[in-house]
Motif scaffolding. Structure first.
Motif, PDB file in Angstrom:
ATOM      1  N   UNK A   1     -33.373  10.146   1.728  1.00 36.05           N
ATOM      2  CA  UNK A   1     -33.084  11.547   1.965  1.00 36.05           C
ATOM      3  C   UNK A   1     -32.240  12.071   0.809  1.00 36.05           C
ATOM      4  N   UNK A   2     -32.511  13.261   0.417  1.00 35.40           N
ATOM      5  CA  UNK A   2     -31.807  13.881  -0.704  1.00 35.40           C
ATOM      6  C   UNK A   2     -30.367  14.211  -0.308  1.00 35.40           C
ATOM      7  N   UNK A   3     -29.507  14.293  -1.296  1.00 38.34           N
ATOM      8  CA  UNK A   3     -28.125  14.653  -1.022  1.00 38.34           C
ATOM      9  C   UNK A   3     -28.035  16.118  -0.587  1.00 38.34           C
ATOM     10  N   UNK A   4     -26.893  16.489  -0.092  1.00 38.57           N
ATOM     11  CA  UNK A   4     -26.729  17.836   0.487  1.00 38.57           C
ATOM     12  C   UNK A   4     -26.902  18.949  -0.534  1.00 38.57           C
ATOM     13  N   UNK A   5     -26.430  18.737  -1.747  1.00 40.71           N
ATOM     14  CA  UNK A   5     -26.581  19.785  -2.761  1.00 40.71           C
ATOM     15  C   UNK A   5     -28.044  19.993  -3.125  1.00 40.71           C
ATOM     16  N   UNK A   6     -28.810  18.910  -3.179  1.00 37.88           N
ATOM     17  CA  UNK A   6     -30.237  19.034  -3.465  1.00 37.88           C
ATOM     18  C   UNK A   6     -30.937  19.750  -2.314  1.00 37.88           C
ATOM     19  N   UNK A   7     -30.570  19.401  -1.096  1.00 33.59           N
ATOM     20  CA  UNK A   7     -31.141  20.087   0.069  1.00 33.59           C
ATOM     21  C   UNK A   7     -30.816  21.575   0.020  1.00 33.59           C
ATOM     22  N   UNK A   8     -29.582  21.900  -0.353  1.00 33.13           N
ATOM     23  CA  UNK A   8     -29.175  23.301  -0.436  1.00 33.13           C
ATOM     24  C   UNK A   8     -29.968  24.031  -1.516  1.00 33.13           C
ATOM     25  N   UNK A   9     -30.132  23.410  -2.676  1.00 28.31           N
ATOM     26  CA  UNK A   9     -30.899  24.028  -3.754  1.00 28.31           C
ATOM     27  C   UNK A   9     -32.347  24.241  -3.334  1.00 28.31           C
ATOM     28  N   UNK A  10     -32.936  23.245  -2.665  1.00 32.96           N
ATOM     29  CA  UNK A  10     -34.318  23.379  -2.185  1.00 32.96           C
ATOM     30  C   UNK A  10     -34.436  24.525  -1.186  1.00 32.96           C
ATOM     31  N   UNK A  11     -33.460  24.634  -0.287  1.00 33.34           N
ATOM     32  CA  UNK A  11     -33.492  25.706   0.710  1.00 33.34           C
ATOM     33  C   UNK A  11     -33.363  27.077   0.058  1.00 33.34           C
ATOM     34  N   UNK A  75     -38.079  36.874  10.787  1.00 26.15           N
ATOM     35  CA  UNK A  75     -37.556  35.728  11.540  1.00 26.15           C
ATOM     36  C   UNK A  75     -37.511  34.474  10.663  1.00 26.15           C
ATOM     37  N   UNK A  76     -38.530  34.291   9.834  1.00 28.25           N
ATOM     38  CA  UNK A  76     -38.544  33.152   8.923  1.00 28.25           C
ATOM     39  C   UNK A  76     -37.390  33.236   7.919  1.00 28.25           C
ATOM     40  N   UNK A  77     -37.137  34.451   7.412  1.00 26.52           N
ATOM     41  CA  UNK A  77     -36.028  34.634   6.480  1.00 26.52           C
ATOM     42  C   UNK A  77     -34.688  34.336   7.148  1.00 26.52           C
ATOM     43  N   UNK A  78     -34.536  34.798   8.375  1.00 26.18           N
ATOM     44  CA  UNK A  78     -33.288  34.560   9.106  1.00 26.18           C
ATOM     45  C   UNK A  78     -33.101  33.071   9.374  1.00 26.18           C
ATOM     46  N   UNK A  79     -34.172  32.398   9.778  1.00 33.56           N
ATOM     47  CA  UNK A  79     -34.090  30.957  10.041  1.00 33.56           C
ATOM     48  C   UNK A  79     -33.693  30.202   8.782  1.00 33.56           C
ATOM     49  N   UNK A  80     -34.302  30.540   7.653  1.00 33.08           N
ATOM     50  CA  UNK A  80     -33.980  29.857   6.398  1.00 33.08           C
ATOM     51  C   UNK A  80     -32.538  30.141   5.993  1.00 33.08           C
ATOM     52  N   UNK A  81     -32.091  31.387   6.196  1.00 32.17           N
ATOM     53  CA  UNK A  81     -30.701  31.734   5.873  1.00 32.17           C
ATOM     54  C   UNK A  81     -29.742  30.925   6.738  1.00 32.17           C
ATOM     55  N   UNK A  82     -30.073  30.727   8.011  1.00 31.50           N
ATOM     56  CA  UNK A  82     -29.221  29.940   8.896  1.00 31.50           C
ATOM     57  C   UNK A  82     -29.193  28.477   8.461  1.00 31.50           C
ATOM     58  N   UNK A  83     -30.322  27.956   8.000  1.00 31.69           N
ATOM     59  CA  UNK A  83     -30.350  26.587   7.483  1.00 31.69           C
ATOM     60  C   UNK A  83     -29.428  26.469   6.266  1.00 31.69           C
ATOM     61  N   UNK A  84     -29.462  27.474   5.408  1.00 31.41           N
ATOM     62  CA  UNK A  84     -28.602  27.466   4.227  1.00 31.41           C
ATOM     63  C   UNK A  84     -27.133  27.512   4.646  1.00 31.41           C
ATOM     64  N   UNK A  85     -26.806  28.363   5.608  1.00 33.41           N
ATOM     65  CA  UNK A  85     -25.429  28.445   6.098  1.00 33.41           C
ATOM     66  C   UNK A  85     -24.972  27.101   6.660  1.00 33.41           C
TER      67      UNK A  85
END
Length: 143
Positions: A1-11, A75-85
Motif C-alpha cells: 500500500x502506498x504511503x499517505x502522501x502518495x495516497x493524498x497526491x493520487x486523490x 456527489x462524486x466531487x464531494x465524496x472525493x473531497x471528503x476522502x482528501x480531508x
C-alpha cells in the motif's frame, strides 16, 4: 500500500480529473438557452453541414437527465473531497508543533541507542554461551 502522501497526491489528481470531467459534461450537455434578450444561440449545425462533425458540439440532454447527471457529478466531487480531508487528517504530526516533533525524534534516537546496546550485549552473551557449549561438546567422551 502506498504511503499517505502518495495516497493524498493520487486523490488530488483524481479530484482534478473529476473537475475536468464535470466541466466537459456541463459544456457538452447543457441546454442552449438565452440568458437575456440580447443573447442569441447560433445554429452551428447549419454552419457545419457537409463538414465533419466537431466533437465540441453541444448535445443537450433532457432537463431532468441533465440535472441528475450534475447531481451525480457533484456527489462524486464531494465524496472525493471528503476522502482528501480524511487523508489530511491522518497525516502524522498535524497535532504536534515542530519542537514537539524534534523532541520525539531525539527520544526515538535515544531509544534506538539503548536498543543497539542491548543487541550488542545479547550478541556477546550468545558468543559466550556458544563458546561454553563448544567446550562442553569437546569434553564429552564417547563410551
Amino acid at each position: 500500500m502506498a504511503d499517505r502522501l502518495t495516497q493524498l497526491q493520487d486523490a488530488v489528481d483524481q479530484l482534478a480529473n473529476q473537475f475536468v470531467a464535470s466541466i466537459y459534461y456541463v459544456n457538452k450537455h447543457h441546454d442552449l438557452q438565452t440568458l437575456s434578450a440580447t443573447d442569441s444561440v447560433r445554429d452551428t449545425k447549419k454552419e457545419n453541414e457537409g463538414a465533419q462533425r466537431d466533437p465540441q458540439d453541444v448535445e443537450p440532454l433532457p432537463a431532468q437527465q441533465f440535472k441528475d447527471g450534475q447531481r451525480e457529478l457533484a456527489q462524486d466531487l464531494i465524496t472525493k473531497e471528503q476522502q482528501i480531508e480524511f487523508l489530511i487528517s491522518v497525516l502524522p504530526g498535524l497535532e504536534n508543533s515542530e519542537k514537539d516533533q524534534e523532541r520525539m525524534i531525539k527520544q526515538l534516537e535515544e531509544d534506538l541507542k539503548v536498543a543497539e546496546e542491548q543487541r550488542k550485549q545479547a550478541l556477546k552473551e550468545k558468543e559466550a554461551v556458544l563458546a561454553r557449549l563448544e567446550g562442553v561438546l569437546r569434553n564429552v567422551k564417547r563410551p
